[in-house]
Design a protein around this motif. Structure first.
Motif, PDB file in Angstrom:
ATOM      1  N   ALA A  40     -11.765  -3.154   6.264  1.00 45.71           N
ATOM      2  CA  ALA A  40     -11.329  -2.571   4.986  1.00 45.71           C
ATOM      3  C   ALA A  40     -11.690  -1.090   4.915  1.00 45.71           C
ATOM      4  CB  ALA A  40     -11.965  -3.333   3.821  1.00 45.71           C
ATOM      5  N   LEU A  41     -12.842  -0.725   5.478  1.00 47.52           N
ATOM      6  CA  LEU A  41     -13.251   0.682   5.506  1.00 47.52           C
ATOM      7  C   LEU A  41     -12.266   1.507   6.329  1.00 47.52           C
ATOM      8  CD1 LEU A  41     -15.461   2.765   4.719  1.00 47.52           C
ATOM      9  CD2 LEU A  41     -16.648   2.136   6.839  1.00 47.52           C
ATOM     10  N   SER A  42     -11.753   0.931   7.419  1.00 50.99           N
ATOM     11  CA  SER A  42     -10.785   1.667   8.239  1.00 50.99           C
ATOM     12  C   SER A  42      -9.530   1.988   7.433  1.00 50.99           C
ATOM     13  CB  SER A  42     -10.421   0.868   9.496  1.00 50.99           C
ATOM     14  OG  SER A  42      -9.609  -0.245   9.201  1.00 50.99           O
ATOM     15  N   VAL A  43      -9.076   1.030   6.636  1.00 55.79           N
ATOM     16  CA  VAL A  43      -7.902   1.269   5.783  1.00 55.79           C
ATOM     17  C   VAL A  43      -8.244   2.286   4.705  1.00 55.79           C
ATOM     18  CG1 VAL A  43      -6.289   0.204   4.151  1.00 55.79           C
ATOM     19  CG2 VAL A  43      -6.922  -1.012   6.247  1.00 55.79           C
ATOM     20  N   ASN A  44      -9.449   2.173   4.141  1.00 48.58           N
ATOM     21  CA  ASN A  44      -9.888   3.091   3.086  1.00 48.58           C
ATOM     22  C   ASN A  44      -9.928   4.537   3.580  1.00 48.58           C
ATOM     23  OD1 ASN A  44     -10.944   3.803   0.512  1.00 48.58           O
ATOM     24  ND2 ASN A  44     -12.998   3.761   1.360  1.00 48.58           N
ATOM     25  N   VAL A  45     -10.435   4.755   4.781  1.00 51.37           N
ATOM     26  CA  VAL A  45     -10.519   6.122   5.312  1.00 51.37           C
ATOM     27  C   VAL A  45      -9.144   6.630   5.718  1.00 51.37           C
ATOM     28  CG1 VAL A  45     -11.475   7.553   7.162  1.00 51.37           C
ATOM     29  CG2 VAL A  45     -12.924   5.858   6.033  1.00 51.37           C
ATOM     30  N   MET A  46      -8.364   5.767   6.337  1.00 47.30           N
ATOM     31  CA  MET A  46      -7.044   6.192   6.807  1.00 47.30           C
ATOM     32  C   MET A  46      -6.031   6.310   5.671  1.00 47.30           C
ATOM     33  SD  MET A  46      -7.005   6.744  10.089  1.00 47.30           S
ATOM     34  CE  MET A  46      -5.269   6.662  10.476  1.00 47.30           C
ATOM     35  N   PRO A  48      -6.695   6.535   1.763  1.00 49.44           N
ATOM     36  CA  PRO A  48      -7.469   6.505   0.520  1.00 49.44           C
ATOM     37  C   PRO A  48      -6.617   6.256  -0.735  1.00 49.44           C
ATOM     38  CG  PRO A  48      -7.579   8.684   1.530  1.00 49.44           C
ATOM     39  CD  PRO A  48      -6.826   7.795   2.467  1.00 49.44           C
ATOM     40  N   THR A  49      -5.384   6.724  -0.739  1.00 59.27           N
ATOM     41  CA  THR A  49      -4.546   6.522  -1.926  1.00 59.27           C
ATOM     42  C   THR A  49      -4.159   5.056  -2.099  1.00 59.27           C
ATOM     43  OG1 THR A  49      -2.571   7.096  -0.647  1.00 59.27           O
ATOM     44  CG2 THR A  49      -3.602   8.864  -1.907  1.00 59.27           C
ATOM     45  N   LEU A  50      -3.982   4.346  -0.992  1.00 54.95           N
ATOM     46  CA  LEU A  50      -3.655   2.923  -1.068  1.00 54.95           C
ATOM     47  C   LEU A  50      -4.812   2.153  -1.703  1.00 54.95           C
ATOM     48  CD1 LEU A  50      -1.864   0.459  -0.328  1.00 54.95           C
ATOM     49  CD2 LEU A  50      -3.055   0.420   1.865  1.00 54.95           C
ATOM     50  N   VAL A  51      -6.020   2.422  -1.270  1.00 51.41           N
ATOM     51  CA  VAL A  51      -7.189   1.722  -1.805  1.00 51.41           C
ATOM     52  C   VAL A  51      -7.403   2.089  -3.271  1.00 51.41           C
ATOM     53  CG1 VAL A  51      -9.672   1.360  -1.541  1.00 51.41           C
ATOM     54  CG2 VAL A  51      -8.215   1.507   0.477  1.00 51.41           C
ATOM     55  N   PRO A  56      -8.416   1.141  -8.876  1.00 49.08           N
ATOM     56  CA  PRO A  56      -8.238   2.447  -9.505  1.00 49.08           C
ATOM     57  C   PRO A  56      -9.476   2.985 -10.225  1.00 49.08           C
ATOM     58  CG  PRO A  56      -7.082   0.767 -10.756  1.00 49.08           C
ATOM     59  CD  PRO A  56      -7.617   0.103  -9.531  1.00 49.08           C
ATOM     60  N   LYS A  57     -10.368   2.125 -10.657  1.00 48.08           N
ATOM     61  CA  LYS A  57     -11.493   2.588 -11.460  1.00 48.08           C
ATOM     62  C   LYS A  57     -12.770   2.771 -10.671  1.00 48.08           C
ATOM     63  CE  LYS A  57      -9.583   0.602 -15.561  1.00 48.08           C
ATOM     64  NZ  LYS A  57      -9.776   0.106 -16.859  1.00 48.08           N
ATOM     65  N   ARG A  58     -12.745   2.449  -9.373  1.00 49.31           N
ATOM     66  CA  ARG A  58     -13.982   2.518  -8.619  1.00 49.31           C
ATOM     67  C   ARG A  58     -13.697   2.869  -7.167  1.00 49.31           C
ATOM     68  NH1 ARG A  58     -18.816  -1.632  -7.689  1.00 49.31           N
ATOM     69  NH2 ARG A  58     -20.245  -0.045  -6.974  1.00 49.31           N
ATOM     70  N   ASN A 119       2.059   8.275   6.392  1.00 51.44           N
ATOM     71  CA  ASN A 119       2.874   7.096   6.126  1.00 51.44           C
ATOM     72  C   ASN A 119       1.902   5.947   5.892  1.00 51.44           C
ATOM     73  OD1 ASN A 119       4.037   4.465   7.148  1.00 51.44           O
ATOM     74  ND2 ASN A 119       5.897   5.726   7.127  1.00 51.44           N
ATOM     75  N   VAL A 120       2.021   5.269   4.748  1.00 57.76           N
ATOM     76  CA  VAL A 120       1.071   4.229   4.357  1.00 57.76           C
ATOM     77  C   VAL A 120       0.942   3.155   5.436  1.00 57.76           C
ATOM     78  CG1 VAL A 120       0.623   2.397   2.680  1.00 57.76           C
ATOM     79  CG2 VAL A 120       1.389   4.627   1.891  1.00 57.76           C
TER      80      VAL A 120
END
Length: 153
Positions: A40-46, A48-51, A56-58, A119-120
């Motif tokens: 999940a961290l890999s997706v978050n770093v790559m 960030p807008t998706l996560v 949205p609040k955290r 690209n997401v």
């Protein structure tokens, strides 16, 4: 007639899970949870807008990083090549390995993100793919180091 404990053990075995013991929670389930957080961290770093769209609040980056550090640190702490060391040395070396692996991965993802088109789907695939590759390499490496010692898990 089988007891409830035997039934649970049988179900765990069929699912490929280990029974819930203190040892398994620390050195099996926590590392598995660490792998999930790392992915999940890999997706978050790559991406960030998706996560941010999902949460949205955290900002969950620190939570994912903390869980990744705990999981990978416990995985390393329990490896045979560290078993002959003192608890203090095992903590030091496993913490160093967990931090180096996790923050090194974040740096790699940040660099890859700057090179990959925004690209997401592509960013997510690159993040998860590279993360799984790094987990495989790290696991193979620790198993190789473990094979050099006479103690086995």
């Amino acid at each position: 007639m089988a007891s409830a404990a035997e039934a649970r053990a049988s179900l765990c075995g069929k699912l490929g899970l280990k029974p819930l013991t203190g040892q398994n929670i620390l050195f099996y389930y926590a590392p598995v949870q660490g792998v999930l957080s790392y992915t999940a961290l890999s997706v978050n770093v790559m991406n960030p807008t998706l996560v941010l769209r999902i949460f949205p609040k955290r900002d969950i980056t620190n939570v994912l990083l903390f869980n990744t550090l705990v999981g990978s640190g416990l995985y390393l702490y329990n490896r045979p090549h560290l078993s002959s060391l003192s608890t203090k040395e095992r903590l030091l070396y496993s913490s160093f390995g967990a931090v180096t692996f996790s923050l090194g991965s974040v740096l790699i993802w940040a660099i890859v993100r700057s090179l990959v088109p925004q690209n997401v789907v592509l960013c997510s695939v690159c993040g998860v793919g590279s993360g799984l590759a790094m987990i495989k390499i790290a696991r193979s490496y620790t198993e190789h180091v473990d094979s050099l010692t006479s103690k086995k898990v």
